[in-house]
Design a protein around this motif. Structure first.
Motif, short mmCIF file in Angstrom:
data_model
loop_
_atom_site.label_atom_id
_atom_site.label_comp_id
_atom_site.label_asym_id
_atom_site.label_seq_id
_atom_site.Cartn_x
_atom_site.Cartn_y
_atom_site.Cartn_z
N GLY A 10 0.81 -1.18 0.03
CA GLY A 10 -0.03 -0.02 0.09
C GLY A 10 0.74 1.26 -0.08
N ASP A 11 0.25 2.33 0.52
CA ASP A 11 0.80 3.68 0.38
C ASP A 11 2.47 3.70 1.10
OD1 ASP A 11 -1.54 4.41 -0.99
OD2 ASP A 11 -2.17 5.56 0.79
N VAL A 12 2.42 3.17 2.23
CA VAL A 12 3.67 3.56 3.11
C VAL A 12 4.68 2.61 2.57
CG1 VAL A 12 3.44 1.93 4.84
CG2 VAL A 12 4.67 4.09 5.32
N ALA A 13 4.54 1.74 1.84
CA ALA A 13 5.34 0.64 1.19
C ALA A 13 6.41 1.53 0.26
CB ALA A 13 4.80 -0.32 0.59
N SER A 14 5.81 2.49 -0.39
CA SER A 14 6.57 3.27 -1.43
C SER A 14 7.93 3.83 -0.72
CB SER A 14 5.79 4.41 -1.91
OG SER A 14 5.64 5.44 -0.93
N VAL A 15 7.71 4.27 0.43
CA VAL A 15 8.96 4.70 1.02
C VAL A 15 10.09 3.38 1.46
CG1 VAL A 15 8.12 6.91 1.80
CG2 VAL A 15 8.13 4.91 3.48
N HIS A 16 9.65 2.44 1.67
CA HIS A 16 10.35 1.12 1.82
C HIS A 16 11.12 0.55 0.45
CE1 HIS A 16 9.42 0.09 6.11
NE2 HIS A 16 8.42 0.90 5.72
N PHE A 17 10.06 0.62 -0.41
CA PHE A 17 10.72 0.38 -1.78
C PHE A 17 11.76 1.30 -2.19
CE2 PHE A 17 6.62 -1.59 -2.81
CZ PHE A 17 7.18 -2.91 -2.87
N GLU A 18 11.73 2.79 -2.10
CA GLU A 18 12.71 3.83 -2.29
C GLU A 18 14.02 3.51 -1.34
OE1 GLU A 18 11.12 7.49 -1.43
OE2 GLU A 18 10.08 7.71 -3.41
N ALA A 19 13.70 3.15 -0.12
CA ALA A 19 14.95 2.73 0.64
C ALA A 19 15.71 1.46 0.32
CB ALA A 19 14.68 2.74 2.23
N VAL A 20 15.17 0.68 -0.07
CA VAL A 20 15.77 -0.77 -0.49
C VAL A 20 16.60 -0.37 -1.82
CG1 VAL A 20 15.14 -2.95 -1.49
CG2 VAL A 20 14.08 -2.36 0.55
N GLN A 21 15.77 0.32 -2.69
CA GLN A 21 16.70 0.56 -3.95
C GLN A 21 18.12 1.59 -3.57
OE1 GLN A 21 14.39 2.71 -6.82
NE2 GLN A 21 15.36 1.49 -8.55
N ALA A 22 17.66 2.52 -2.67
CA ALA A 22 18.86 3.31 -2.43
C ALA A 22 19.83 2.83 -1.64
CB ALA A 22 18.31 4.78 -1.74
N LEU A 23 19.67 1.92 -0.87
CA LEU A 23 20.60 1.31 0.06
C LEU A 23 21.15 -0.04 -0.73
CD1 LEU A 23 18.78 1.74 3.46
CD2 LEU A 23 20.73 2.97 2.72
N GLY A 24 21.03 -0.25 -1.84
CA GLY A 24 21.53 -1.43 -2.55
C GLY A 24 21.12 -2.64 -1.81
N ILE A 25 20.04 -2.71 -1.27
CA ILE A 25 19.41 -3.96 -0.74
C ILE A 25 18.71 -4.89 -1.60
CG2 ILE A 25 17.82 -4.94 0.84
CD1 ILE A 25 18.04 -2.33 2.63
N THR A 26 18.78 -5.99 -1.97
CA THR A 26 18.30 -6.90 -2.93
C THR A 26 16.91 -7.23 -2.53
OG1 THR A 26 20.52 -7.67 -3.54
CG2 THR A 26 18.58 -9.18 -4.18
N LEU A 27 15.98 -7.06 -3.39
CA LEU A 27 14.53 -7.36 -3.16
C LEU A 27 14.46 -8.79 -3.66
CD1 LEU A 27 12.06 -6.33 -1.89
CD2 LEU A 27 11.50 -5.59 -4.16
N LEU A 28 13.76 -9.61 -2.78
CA LEU A 28 13.81 -11.13 -3.16
C LEU A 28 12.26 -11.29 -3.61
CD1 LEU A 28 15.97 -12.69 -0.53
CD2 LEU A 28 16.32 -12.27 -2.71
#
Length: 349
Positions: A10-28
């Motif tokens: 939902g809405d707040v997930a957007s900032v988690h997606f942004e952080a994951v991408q910015a920090l180089g975390i691999t989304l599984l």
């Protein structure tokens, strides 16, 4: 490099997606019970060159991990609605996974206590997103208090005066329901400010207050306005003090969130940054960070800092500093206001 799964798109997930991408975390993988939301999320990720499985439940996620279809993630980010926090996070912790969860801890005190016990017995770690503690001004204010710059603290004031429309609640009806949101203004919009008050001044020993539904009584069950008086404990040479909180979603526009602490040697005000005014005319300001984000500005500037901190500390033997016990403090505060307002009903619990 760490890995992550995001549960709830939902809405707040957007900032988690942004952080994951910015920090180089691999989304599984991503998880959501709504297939339409899941497809939409997969499409957005695909435009960013990220192609990951989309799963319909935590049970599916755990089964996929057990079967080796998805690698065991370092962290699962839980960004679901309030009433889904405990049902999602408890089994993740039981599986030994590390979880970073959005606020509030839960929608009820019973579910909150369930999370406290699950976290205490888990081999994984739990962190709760009270990201405003990472804001530059709030961290500076915490240090001002610890260093005694204000002298003896005399009291505090805080406010969250924003606007909402019926469309906000109609778009996601859970926001206006006791059994799902667990409350209104206090648990959804003002919770970060309540958390700051208890972080700065201590977990209240007494709570008095009143909540009301003034503008949206034909739209929602929960409150859109509240006024409270918190009594914070004495510690060291500091006597107990009170803080006043005023909140409303009936305003025409968003005002800055305010926290003001009064001392015998000066006043510190958090609004658009920290402003410290001391006796003798000395003063200084601490500017707030400005972080570009697709998330709403009133979510604060520091989601990424908290997420980075949680991922960085995975190898630490110490629990994350904003865990279940810490998050229960603000949940207890607001539930006591509800109990003070509606003592003869359990709908708000």
């Amino acid at each position: 490099m760490t890995t992550a799964v995001i549960v709830g798109c939902g809405d707040v997930a957007s900032v988690h997606f942004e952080a994951v991408q910015a920090l180089g975390i691999t989304l599984l993988a991503v998880v959501d019970t709504d297939p339409v939301v899941l497809r939409r999320t997969a499409g957005r990720l695909q435009t960013l060159g990220v192609i990951v499985p989309g799963l319909g439940s935590v049970d599916e996620l755990l089964a996929a991990i057990d079967a080796g279809a998805i690698a065991r993630p370092d962290v699962v980010h839980v960004t679901t609605p309030h009433h889904q926090h405990a049902p999602v996070t408890v089994p993740l912790l039981a599986a030994g996974l590390n979880v970073i969860q959005e606020k509030p801890l839960a929608n009820t005190l019973v579910a909150g206590q369930e999370l406290v016990e699950a976290a205490a017995n888990a081999s994984g770690r739990l962190g709760v997103c009270f990201q405003n503690r990472y804001n530059a001004g709030n961290q500076a204010l915490k240090k001002v208090l610890e260093d005694g710059e204000l002298g003896e603290v005399l009291g505090a004031y805080a406010s969250v005066v924003w606007t909402r429309t019926p469309d906000y609640y109609q778009a996601k009806p859970w926001r206006g329901r006791w059994d799902q949101a667990g409350g209104g203004l206090l648990i959804n919009q003002a919770l970060h400010t309540l958390d700051l008050l208890q972080w700065f001044l201590g977990d209240p020993t007494e709570v008095r207050g009143n909540a009301a539904t003034i503008k949206y009584r034909d739209v929602i069950e929960v409150e859109d306005s509240a006024q409270t008086l918190f009594t914070h404990p004495a510690h060291g040479d500091q006597p107990e003090v009170t803080s006043t909180f005023v909140g409303s979603l009936t305003n025409a526009v968003h005002r800055n969130v305010e926290v003001e602490i009064y001392g015998s040697l000066g006043t510190a005000t958090m609004a658009d940054g920290l402003h410290v005014r001391l006796a003798g005319g000395r003063s200084y300001d601490v500017a707030e960070r400005v972080v570009p984000t697709t998330g709403r500005s009133y979510w604060g500037m520091s989601h990424q800092l908290l997420i980075e901190d949680f991922h960085r500390q995975l190898g630490s033997p110490e629990p994350f500093w904003i865990g279940a016990e810490e998050a229960m403090a603000s949940l207890r505060m607001l539930k006591r206001v509800y109990a003070d307002t509606w003592p003869h009903t359990t709908d708000h619990q």
